[in-house]
Design a protein around this motif. Structure first.
Motif, PDB file in Angstrom:
ATOM      1  N   LEU A 262      44.644  14.480  -8.313  1.00  0.00           N
ATOM      2  CA  LEU A 262      44.134  15.311  -7.236  1.00  0.00           C
ATOM      3  C   LEU A 262      45.177  15.499  -6.145  1.00  0.00           C
ATOM      4  O   LEU A 262      45.302  16.589  -5.561  1.00  0.00           O
ATOM      5  N   ALA A 263      45.950  14.463  -5.902  1.00  0.00           N
ATOM      6  CA  ALA A 263      46.996  14.578  -4.887  1.00  0.00           C
ATOM      7  C   ALA A 263      48.051  15.593  -5.301  1.00  0.00           C
ATOM      8  O   ALA A 263      48.466  16.443  -4.485  1.00  0.00           O
ATOM      9  N   VAL A 264      48.498  15.520  -6.548  1.00  0.00           N
ATOM     10  CA  VAL A 264      49.529  16.472  -6.987  1.00  0.00           C
ATOM     11  C   VAL A 264      48.934  17.868  -7.154  1.00  0.00           C
ATOM     12  O   VAL A 264      49.618  18.877  -6.916  1.00  0.00           O
ATOM     13  N   TYR A 265      47.650  17.953  -7.517  1.00  0.00           N
ATOM     14  CA  TYR A 265      47.013  19.268  -7.659  1.00  0.00           C
ATOM     15  C   TYR A 265      46.875  19.943  -6.299  1.00  0.00           C
ATOM     16  O   TYR A 265      47.098  21.160  -6.171  1.00  0.00           O
ATOM     17  N   PRO A 275      42.103  25.111 -13.870  1.00  0.00           N
ATOM     18  CA  PRO A 275      41.775  24.632 -12.521  1.00  0.00           C
ATOM     19  C   PRO A 275      40.271  24.498 -12.317  1.00  0.00           C
ATOM     20  O   PRO A 275      39.510  25.421 -12.631  1.00  0.00           O
ATOM     21  N   PRO A 276      39.811  23.369 -11.811  1.00  0.00           N
ATOM     22  CA  PRO A 276      38.374  23.199 -11.560  1.00  0.00           C
ATOM     23  C   PRO A 276      37.935  23.976 -10.331  1.00  0.00           C
ATOM     24  O   PRO A 276      38.692  24.145  -9.377  1.00  0.00           O
ATOM     25  N   LYS A 277      36.682  24.438 -10.359  1.00  0.00           N
ATOM     26  CA  LYS A 277      36.152  25.150  -9.195  1.00  0.00           C
ATOM     27  C   LYS A 277      35.984  24.210  -8.011  1.00  0.00           C
ATOM     28  O   LYS A 277      36.182  24.609  -6.863  1.00  0.00           O
ATOM     29  N   HIS A 278      35.602  22.995  -8.291  1.00  0.00           N
ATOM     30  CA  HIS A 278      35.417  21.983  -7.246  1.00  0.00           C
ATOM     31  C   HIS A 278      36.248  20.761  -7.637  1.00  0.00           C
ATOM     32  O   HIS A 278      35.752  19.873  -8.354  1.00  0.00           O
ATOM     33  N   PRO A 279      37.506  20.717  -7.225  1.00  0.00           N
ATOM     34  CA  PRO A 279      38.413  19.649  -7.680  1.00  0.00           C
ATOM     35  C   PRO A 279      37.889  18.239  -7.471  1.00  0.00           C
ATOM     36  O   PRO A 279      38.016  17.397  -8.358  1.00  0.00           O
ATOM     37  N   LYS A 280      37.293  17.969  -6.306  1.00  0.00           N
ATOM     38  CA  LYS A 280      36.836  16.600  -6.048  1.00  0.00           C
ATOM     39  C   LYS A 280      35.675  16.209  -6.953  1.00  0.00           C
ATOM     40  O   LYS A 280      35.530  15.048  -7.338  1.00  0.00           O
ATOM     41  N   ARG A 281      34.847  17.188  -7.308  1.00  0.00           N
ATOM     42  CA  ARG A 281      33.707  16.882  -8.182  1.00  0.00           C
ATOM     43  C   ARG A 281      34.142  16.709  -9.640  1.00  0.00           C
ATOM     44  O   ARG A 281      33.388  16.162 -10.446  1.00  0.00           O
ATOM     45  N   ALA A 282      35.309  17.205  -9.984  1.00  0.00           N
ATOM     46  CA  ALA A 282      35.766  17.132 -11.371  1.00  0.00           C
ATOM     47  C   ALA A 282      35.888  15.696 -11.854  1.00  0.00           C
ATOM     48  O   ALA A 282      35.894  15.441 -13.058  1.00  0.00           O
TER      49      ALA A 282
END
Length: 414
Positions: A262-265, A275-282
Motif C-alpha cells: 500500500l505504501a508503494v502503491y 488497481p483496487p477501487k478502495h486500496p485500503k479495503r483490498a
C-alpha cells in the motif's frame, strides 16, 4: 474407564466414517472407498456397541443378555479382517492379494463361528453384566471364548502393524506414508488391549486378580482404535490439511505484505496491474488469495526497481547498525536495511536532490530475495515486517533522520 474411552473412540471412528462417506457419495462405484467405509463402519459400530450407556439398555431391551458382547467382539474381529484385506488389495497385484485376503476372511469366519459356539454353551444368560470379562473370566467356556477372541484380534493387529510398516517403505506419497505409520502405531497400541485382557483372564483362572490390567485395557483399545481410524483416512485428509495450512500461510503473508504494498502503491499507482477501487479495503479481499499474493510480490519488486536511484547506502548502514544493536540476525539486519531504504526512497520520490544529499546512492543493485517466487516472497515478508515495525531511536542522527521522516510521512498517508 469404559464410560470415557469407548465413547471417545466411537466419536473419532464415526467422524472418520462420516468423512469418507461424503467422498463415497461423490464416487459410489469406487471399490477402495467402499472397502474403506465398510472397515470404518466396523470400528465405529464396535465402539458404539461397547459403550456401556448404549450396550446395557439395548441388550436388555432386546433380551440378548450378554450375548450382545458377541456383537462387540465380532465387530472388532471384522474390523481387523477388513483392514488386512484392504491393505493387501492396496499394495499387491490382484492375483497375489485376492488369495491372501480370502484366507484371512475365512480365518475370521471360523473364529467367529467358534466364538458363537462357546458363548452359546456358556451359562451367562442370567443377567447383563457391565464388565463382561471381569464378571465371567472364570465361567465355563468363557475363558476359552475370551482367549480365542483376544488371540484372533491380536494376531490380526500384529499383521496390520507389519503390513503397514512394510508398505510405508514403498508408498512414496508423504501423507500415505504418514497414514500407514499412524495405522501401524494404532494397531500396536491396540495390541496392548489384547495382551492385558489375555493376561487378566489367565491370571483369574489361576486365582490371581490383576484388576489394574482389566481397567487399563479399554484405554489401549480406545486410543489404538482411534489412531487406526485416523491413519486410514489420513492419506485423503492430509493433502486437504496441507492445502488449508498453505492457505493460512498465504493469508498471513498477505497481511504482512499489504502495508508495504500500500505504501508503494500510494507513491507509485502505476505498479498495480489491477488497481483496487478502495486500496485500503483490498486487504480484506480473500478471494484468489494465491494470485493476489503473487501480484503483491511482483508489484513491490517492480516498485523497488523503479526506486533504485533513490536507495541510499548510508540509510541502509544506519538501519543495519540499529538492528544489530537490537540483537537481530544477519537476515533481519538486511531486511531492516532494505525497509529503511524503501521508506526513505518513497518519501523522496520526486525529490532526488534531497535524497542524494543524505548519503551515498547505491549505484548498482544486486538481485535480492530468492531465485524463485517462494524465495522472493520469504524475503519481502521479512522486509515487510521491518517496514511495518521500524526501529525507534529517540536521538536519530545522520542517515536515520530520513528513515524517521519517512515513517512519519507514511503514517500520515495511511
Amino acid at each position: 474407564m469404559h464410560d470415557i474411552a469407548y465413547p471417545v473412540a466411537a466419536l473419532v471412528s464415526s467422524t472418520a466414517l462420516a468423512y469418507k462417506l461424503l467422498d463415497l457419495r461423490k464416487d459410489p462405484d469406487n471399490p477402495v472407498l467402499r472397502s474403506l467405509c465398510a472397515t470404518l463402519a466396523c470400528a465405529a459400530f464396535g465402539f458404539i456397541a461397547a459403550t456401556p450407556a448404549i450396550y446395557l439398555p439395548v441388550s436388555t431391551a432386546l433380551g440378548l443378555d450378554n450375548l450382545g458382547k458377541l456383537v462387540v467382539h465380532g465387530s472388532l474381529i471384522a474390523f481387523s479382517v477388513c483392514v488386512q484385506r484392504m491393505l493387501l488389495m492396496w499394495n499387491d497385484p490382484p492375483e497375489i492379494a485376492l488369495p491372501r485376503a480370502r484366507r484371512r476372511v475365512i480365518a475370521g469366519a471360523i473364529v467367529l463361528l467358534a466364538m458363537v459356539v462357546l458363548l452359546t454353551l456358556a451359562p451367562i444368560n442370567d443377567s447383563t453384566a457391565e464388565h463382561f470379562t471381569e464378571t465371567y473370566a472364570t465361567t465355563p467356556y468363557i475363558a476359552e471364548y475370551l482367549l480365542l477372541y483376544v488371540t484372533a484380534v491380536g494376531t490380526g493387529l500384529a499383521e496390520i502393524a507389519r503390513l503397514c510398516w512394510r508398505f510405508a517403505k514403498v508408498a512414496g506419497r508423504p501423507w500415505l506414508v504418514r497414514g500407514l505409520h499412524l495405522t501401524a502405531v494404532g494397531a500396536a497400541i491396540t495390541l496392548g488391549y489384547c495382551l492385558t485382557r489375555g493376561i487378566y483372564v489367565i491370571a483369574r483362572n489361576m486365582d490371581i486378580r490383576l484388576d489394574l490390567l482389566a481397567d487399563s485395557s479399554s484405554a489401549f483399545a480406545a486410543l489404538g482404535g482411534a489412531l487406526v481410524s485416523l491413519g486410514l483416512v489420513l492419506p485423503a485428509l492430509g493433502p486437504r490439511l496441507s492445502a488449508t495450512a498453505r492457505w493460512f500461510g498465504h493469508l498471513r503473508a498477505y497481511h504482512q505484505l499489504f502495508p508495504l504494498w500500500l505504501a508503494v502503491y500510494n507513491a507509485m499507482p502505476d505498479i498495480a496491474l489491477d488497481p483496487p477501487k478502495h486500496p485500503k479495503r483490498a486487504r480484506w479481499r480473500l478471494t484468489k488469495l494465491h494470485y493476489r499474493l503473487y501480484r503483491l510480490v511482483i508489484e513491490i519488486r517492480d516498485a523497488r526497481h523503479a526506486l533504485r536511484e533513490h536507495l541510499s547506502s548510508e540509510i541502509a548502514d544506519g538501519a543495519r547498525t540499529l538492528a544489530a544493536q537490537a540483537g537481530a540476525t544477519a537476515e533481519q539486519q538486511e531486511a531492516a536495511a532494505e525497509a529503511s531504504m524503501l521508506r526513505a526512497a518513497l518519501t523522496a520520490v520526486g525529490q532526488v536532490a534531497e535524497i542524494a544529499s543524505s548519503g551515498d546512492l547505491l549505484e548498482q543493485q544486486t538481485p535480492i530475495g530468492g531465485s524463485d517466487h517462494v524465495g522472493e516472497l520469504t524475503w519481502f515478508v521479512e522486509v515487510a515486517r521491518a517496514f511495518n515495525h521500524p526501529p525507534v531511536e529517540r536521538e536519530a542522527v545522520g542517515p536515520l533522520r530520513p528513515l524517521a521522516m519517512a515513517a512519519k510521512a507514511m503514517e500520515e498517508q495511511q
